[in-house]
Design a protein around this motif. Structure first.
Motif, mmCIF file in Angstrom:
data_model
loop_
_atom_site.group_PDB
_atom_site.id
_atom_site.type_symbol
_atom_site.label_atom_id
_atom_site.label_comp_id
_atom_site.label_asym_id
_atom_site.label_seq_id
_atom_site.Cartn_x
_atom_site.Cartn_y
_atom_site.Cartn_z
ATOM 1 N N PHE A 166 75.514 13.479 -18.855
ATOM 2 C CA PHE A 166 75.786 12.810 -19.897
ATOM 3 C C PHE A 166 76.977 13.089 -20.515
ATOM 4 O O PHE A 166 77.611 12.381 -20.835
ATOM 5 N N GLY A 167 77.285 14.417 -20.465
ATOM 6 C CA GLY A 167 78.590 14.769 -20.900
ATOM 7 C C GLY A 167 79.945 14.344 -20.374
ATOM 8 O O GLY A 167 80.924 13.721 -20.872
ATOM 9 N N PHE A 168 79.577 14.130 -18.915
ATOM 10 C CA PHE A 168 80.853 13.580 -18.066
ATOM 11 C C PHE A 168 80.837 12.113 -18.228
ATOM 12 O O PHE A 168 82.193 11.628 -18.468
ATOM 13 N N MET A 169 79.854 11.672 -18.529
ATOM 14 C CA MET A 169 79.800 10.100 -18.831
ATOM 15 C C MET A 169 80.394 9.920 -20.162
ATOM 16 O O MET A 169 81.432 8.977 -20.079
ATOM 17 N N VAL A 170 80.388 10.680 -21.300
ATOM 18 C CA VAL A 170 80.932 10.365 -22.411
ATOM 19 C C VAL A 170 82.433 10.825 -22.438
ATOM 20 O O VAL A 170 83.183 10.035 -22.951
ATOM 21 N N LYS A 171 82.575 11.679 -21.836
ATOM 22 C CA LYS A 171 84.139 12.002 -21.460
ATOM 23 C C LYS A 171 84.949 10.963 -20.823
ATOM 24 O O LYS A 171 85.810 10.612 -21.386
ATOM 25 N N ALA A 172 84.089 10.350 -19.515
ATOM 26 C CA ALA A 172 84.971 9.280 -18.964
ATOM 27 C C ALA A 172 85.208 8.071 -19.954
ATOM 28 O O ALA A 172 86.059 7.465 -20.066
ATOM 29 N N LYS A 173 83.979 7.860 -20.672
ATOM 30 C CA LYS A 173 83.963 6.676 -21.659
ATOM 31 C C LYS A 173 85.175 6.766 -22.722
ATOM 32 O O LYS A 173 85.956 6.029 -22.784
ATOM 33 N N LEU A 174 85.118 7.900 -23.321
ATOM 34 C CA LEU A 174 86.244 8.307 -24.209
ATOM 35 C C LEU A 174 87.676 8.337 -23.705
ATOM 36 O O LEU A 174 88.557 7.759 -24.447
ATOM 37 N N ARG A 175 87.911 8.632 -22.655
ATOM 38 C CA ARG A 175 89.225 8.672 -22.045
ATOM 39 C C ARG A 175 89.736 7.344 -21.605
ATOM 40 O O ARG A 175 90.705 6.826 -21.859
ATOM 41 N N ARG A 176 88.707 6.365 -21.091
ATOM 42 C CA ARG A 176 88.915 5.007 -20.898
ATOM 43 C C ARG A 176 89.314 4.458 -22.006
ATOM 44 O O ARG A 176 90.194 3.475 -22.295
#
Length: 60
Positions: free
Chosen positions: A45-55
């Motif tokens: 979930f942390g990696f998903m949040v990081k990717a979403k914020l980066r996009r």
């Protein structure tokens, strides 16, 4: 990802991994499985949040 959010994910992920170690030392198999699945899901979930914020930050 901003620093407080990254710190929160790091601390909770580390606490779950420590929970796995404690459960192993006590011999509690159910807690080992529970903490293992929880840490896997939480770190993912942390990696998903990081990717979403980066996009979100890359879009003009």
């Amino acid at each position: 990802m901003n620093r407080p959010l990254a710190l929160l994910f790091a601390l909770i992920g580390t606490a779950l991994l420590v929970g796995i170690a404690a459960a192993i030392s006590y011999g509690n198999v159910a807690a080992v499985w529970l903490c293992s699945i929880g840490s896997f899901l939480f770190i993912g979930f942390g990696f998903m949040v990081k990717a979403k914020l980066r996009r979100r930050n890359e879009k003009p």
